[in-house]
Scaffold this active site. Structure first.
Site, PDB file in Angstrom:
ATOM      1  N   ARG A  67      33.456  91.937   4.891  1.00  0.00           N
ATOM      2  CA  ARG A  67      33.716  92.487   6.228  1.00  0.00           C
ATOM      3  C   ARG A  67      34.292  93.894   6.103  1.00  0.00           C
ATOM      4  O   ARG A  67      34.953  94.207   5.130  1.00  0.00           O
ATOM      5  CB  ARG A  67      34.754  91.636   6.962  1.00  0.00           C
ATOM      6  CG  ARG A  67      34.209  90.432   7.694  1.00  0.00           C
ATOM      7  CD  ARG A  67      35.320  89.706   8.439  1.00  0.00           C
ATOM      8  NE  ARG A  67      36.458  89.436   7.603  1.00  0.00           N
ATOM      9  CZ  ARG A  67      37.690  89.895   7.839  1.00  0.00           C
ATOM     10  NH1 ARG A  67      37.946  90.630   8.904  1.00  0.00           N
ATOM     11  NH2 ARG A  67      38.682  89.601   7.014  1.00  0.00           N
ATOM     12  N   LYS A 126      32.117  84.857  -6.560  1.00  0.00           N
ATOM     13  CA  LYS A 126      30.646  84.777  -6.638  1.00  0.00           C
ATOM     14  C   LYS A 126      30.117  85.766  -7.669  1.00  0.00           C
ATOM     15  O   LYS A 126      29.233  85.445  -8.463  1.00  0.00           O
ATOM     16  CB  LYS A 126      30.017  85.097  -5.278  1.00  0.00           C
ATOM     17  CG  LYS A 126      30.435  84.174  -4.158  1.00  0.00           C
ATOM     18  CD  LYS A 126      30.019  84.767  -2.793  1.00  0.00           C
ATOM     19  CE  LYS A 126      30.748  84.083  -1.663  1.00  0.00           C
ATOM     20  NZ  LYS A 126      30.644  84.832  -0.396  1.00  0.00           N
ATOM     21  N   THR A 133      36.731  85.496  -1.870  1.00  0.00           N
ATOM     22  CA  THR A 133      35.828  84.561  -2.531  1.00  0.00           C
ATOM     23  C   THR A 133      34.595  85.310  -3.024  1.00  0.00           C
ATOM     24  O   THR A 133      33.917  84.843  -3.941  1.00  0.00           O
ATOM     25  CB  THR A 133      35.379  83.432  -1.579  1.00  0.00           C
ATOM     26  OG1 THR A 133      34.908  84.024  -0.366  1.00  0.00           O
ATOM     27  CG2 THR A 133      36.510  82.477  -1.302  1.00  0.00           C
ATOM     28  N   LYS A 162      40.647  96.363   3.178  1.00  0.00           N
ATOM     29  CA  LYS A 162      39.719  96.143   2.068  1.00  0.00           C
ATOM     30  C   LYS A 162      39.325  97.464   1.401  1.00  0.00           C
ATOM     31  O   LYS A 162      38.754  97.494   0.327  1.00  0.00           O
ATOM     32  CB  LYS A 162      38.486  95.391   2.558  1.00  0.00           C
ATOM     33  CG  LYS A 162      38.777  93.940   2.935  1.00  0.00           C
ATOM     34  CD  LYS A 162      37.541  93.269   3.509  1.00  0.00           C
ATOM     35  CE  LYS A 162      37.750  91.813   3.900  1.00  0.00           C
ATOM     36  NZ  LYS A 162      37.711  90.868   2.768  1.00  0.00           N
TER      37      LYS A 162
END
Ligand SMILES: *Cc1c(COP(=O)(O)O)cnc(C)c1O
Length: 748
Positions: A484, A595, A591, A489
């Site tokens: 997002r 991955k 998360t 971030k």
């Protein structure tokens, strides 16, 4: 079942049918052969309440789980159909990002482990908006996911129930979605209906987890989910065990995914006291043994406070229950000798609002964070006072991802290499993946591993060419930041780093620089101006670099459109470097980082969330960790961080940041860029300049990106990637679920 199902698929008449029709027929055949597994009598079950589920495409995953993916592909091939054609069926995005994706992984793992865990959510008519760019600006379009049909859910009219609002009843109609594993659990998604038509409550997914928009409707959504789920759980219990509610907790755990479904606690008390004549005190007692709360963020804007006025007008009965819960909490706090200050920190009611987090912390048996560092922050800071009174309540369960979707399905090539090295047992028990570490110095295995990364990168490049019309630089290092869009971030920090690298290239300071692609994927909440400005800024940088012959054979920036689960499956498999650069302390877990790790990318990241545990598990020397720690950021915050002083320390950084203000790039007259510039250098009413400490970490970041660039291409670098993949078993959501089952729900 497998044989019968394959026969049915074999006998399907495919002639003259379009992809969508075939997809629906095939999926329908599978659905007809499935039986849902309810909890057995006496078996304890867990119920998972989440306002979001970011499930992704179900077709391939379901066939994989049933063990018939290969066989089905083979049957279709004989009929002249390429099974990959179904990739054009878009996935439903009933979630915004990590929180919703985690909920989906969570249910997948529970079914995979054969545990009775049932999901509850809302069946939004439109999921997260579809994103396009126009002149580099984000544009939003409704996500009409049902236009492809909805073969993977069963409507159950017989189990519809009324949910009461002050202005009348809304009918909650369940649609059950199968979650396939060792058993078939149901994800029950409710559609809201009034007079036979869809009600606004289930029309749209709330397009952010952190904006002010549509508060009243959001409240109605949260209560709708809570009331439907609690009603369902209570009815099932009464049918099976009668009305002895003190036994409810022996057969049921209710897990609240973040604060959105916390009104379920009040609804529980309301339902038991008003319909079943249970005393308030007993209803609260049973709640304390039943409800569990997972916190996913410490961002203050995402911890929900519901205005009393709004609650009173929308949900008068629930409002009364909340008042009583607050009053009884106050009595208990006085008895425990809590000071006024402590009481203020803990209270459910505060001024003219109720705190959903404080309600959850007061009532729930366990409160968990989602990574070690995040749980520590909950204990030491956000819920410090509560932790002083009930330390045993606070536990950690580090998040995970399902290896079925995020390795077996998205990277069949790498999975096959693992099979060749260690056999197939790891597919049943993911812990077995650790055995791959033995091959970290086997030159042949490393070469195969590197070749697979190259192949996945080519596939990613093809996919991007098809969707975006750009080709990635061949054989380039792929650095990816997909998540997002949010200031914490720090996609903006990556943008500045790229500008600095670009300048160094032009000045001839990086003669050995290896071709590099910076891949972005992100949606911004529609009303989040700064995030939209960052998207435009990155798109402007991408364009300028692409048009500049001095750099465009060595540097490329691609911002993919409409980032979602199916895109993520391609990107995590093809990327070399996972960019996880949030301000330390603000990314609860992440998360996406897991991955990438599982697919053999190194992490270039800060000491935040699960990055810390990734570096611990795979070895610090195999990842690229940089920047300020949580403690240092806290100290900067307390000590009066002077953004401009940091900015002035570094001339290259200053030039990169100035491009927001000096007309290098155009924001089309929107004012986006000057607003971003001001937020960094001057601040705003609610924060000082550079609230997310970009200027503290950017110089380290550029250094680290360049170090990766130097080391890339060596066997040593491939080994680092390999060791990350081989160390990723811990980050399986199978492990997370096993911990919830053992430590929180006490299943079996
Ligand atoms: C995994 C995932 C996320 C979460 O990414 P983070 O980097 O942890 O924020 C968000 N969106 C999609 C589509 C995902 O698959």
């Amino acid at each position: 079942m497998k044989e019968k199902l394959l026969k049915e698929i074999e006998s399907l008449d495919a002639d003259g049918k379009g992809t969508i029709e075939l997809y629906n027929e095939l999926s329908g055949a599978v659905m007809r052969n499935l039986t849902f597994t309810p909890p057995a009598h006496g078996e304890k079950a867990a119920h998972y309440l989440s306002i979001e589920y970011l499930i992704g495409r179900m077709f391939y995953n379901n066939l994989l789980e049933l063990g018939i993916l290969k066989e089905t592909e083979e049957i279709l091939r004989r009929k002249g159909i390429d099974a990959s054609a179904f990739e054009q069926i878009e996935d439903a995005a009933l979630g915004n990002g990590g929180l919703g994706r985690f909920a989906a992984c969570f249910l997948d793992s529970a079914a995979g482990l054969g545990l009775p865990v049932y999901g509850y959510g809302i069946r939004y008519r439109y999921g997260l908006f579809r994103q396009e760019f126009s002149d580099g600006f984000q544009q939003e379009f409704p996500d009409d996911w049902q236009s492809f049909g909805d073969p993977w859910s069963v409507r159950r009219d017989g189990e519809a129930r009324a949910v009461q609002f002050a202005d009348g009843e809304v009918l909650a109609v369940p649609y059950d979605v199968p979650i396939i594993g060792k058993r078939v659990n149901a994800l029950r998604l409710y559609r809201a209906e009034k007079n036979g038509a869809e009600d606004r409550i289930s029309e749209y997914l709330y397009p952010a987890d952190d904006t002010e928009e549509g508060k009243r409707l959001r409240l109605r959504q949260e209560y709708f989910l809570s009331a439907a789920a609690i009603g369902d759980c209570v009815d099932r219990f009464v049918r099976e065990y009668g009305e002895e509610f003190d036994r409810f907790g022996a057969y049921n755990a209710i897990q609240l995914n973040d604060t959105h479904p916390v009104l379920a606690i009040a609804e529980w008390v309301r339902l038991l006291t008003s319909r079943y004549g249970v005393s308030f005190k007993d209803a609260v007692q049973t709640a304390r043994r039943t409800f569990q709360y997972t916190n996913h963020t410490i961002l203050p804007e995402a911890l929900e406070w519901w205005p009393k006025r709004m609650l009173r007008s929308e949900l008068p009965e629930v409002y009364e229950i909340l008042r009583k819960l607050d009053a009884s909490q106050r009595r208990a706090m006085r008895r425990a000798g809590a000071t006024e200050q402590e009481q203020a920190a803990l209270r459910i009611s505060n001024g003219d609002a109720f705190s959903m987090a404080n309600l959850a912390v007061d009532i729930c048996e366990h409160v968990n964070g989602v990574a070690k560092i995040h749980s520590e922050i909950l204990r030491n800071s956000l819920f410090r006072t509560a932790c002083r009174y009930a330390p045993e309540k606070f536990v950690n369960v580090t998040n995970g991802i399902t290896q079925r979707r995020w390795l077996m399905l998205c990277n069949a090539e790498l999975s096959a290499l693992i099979d060749r090295c260690i056999g197939t047992q790891w597919r049943e028990r993911i812990e077995g993946l650790e055995e791959m570490r033995k091959f970290a110095s086997d030159g042949r295995v490393l070469a195969e591993f590197a070749a697979i990364k190259g192949e996945k990168k080519r596939q990613l490049s093809e996919y991007i060419a098809k969707r975006e019309g750009v080709r990635l630089l061949p054989n380039a290092i792929v650095y990816a930041q997909v998540k997002r869009l949010h200031e914490y971030k720090r996609q903006l920090m990556t943008a500045f780093a790229i500008l600095e690298i670009c300048e160094k290239l032009k000045r001839g300071e990086l003669p050995d620089f290896k071709p590099s692609v910076f891949l972005f994927g992100a949606k911004s909440a529609p009303s989040y101006r700064r995030a939209k400005g960052i998207i435009k800024f990155i798109n402007e940088i991408a364009k300028a670099i692409a048009e500049d012959d001095a750099v465009n054979r060595r540097l490329q920036v691609v911002f993919v459109t409409d980032y979602k689960v199916s895109y993520a499956e391609k990107i995590v498999a093809g990327a070399d470097v996972s960019l996880q650069v949030s301000t330390a302390g603000l990314e609860a877990s992440g998360t996406g980082n897991m991955k990438f790790m599982m697919n053999g990318a190194v992490t270039c990241g800060t000491l935040d969330g699960a990055n810390i545990e990734i570096a611990e598990r795979a070895g610090k020397e195999n990842n690229y960790i940089f920047g300020a720690s949580v403690e240092e950021i806290d100290a900067l915050r307390r000590g009066g961080y002077d953004a401009n002083e940091y900015l002035a320390r570094d001339a290259a950084m200053t030039r990169a940041v100035r491009t927001l203000a000096d007309g290098t790039f155009s924001d089309g007259g929107t004012g986006y860029f000057s607003e971003l510039y001001e937020s960094l250098t001057e601040g705003a009413s609610w924060h000082k300049g550079d609230h997310y400490f970009i200027f503290r970490d950017l110089p380290d970041y550029v250094e680290t990106l360049l170090r990766i660039n130097r080391e890339y291409g060596t066997e040593e670098f491939t080994r680092k990637q390999f060791v990350n993949m081989a160390s990723s078993a811990y980050f399986s959501s199978d492990r997370s679920i096993a911990e919830y089952a053992a430590n929180i729900w006490h299943l079996r």
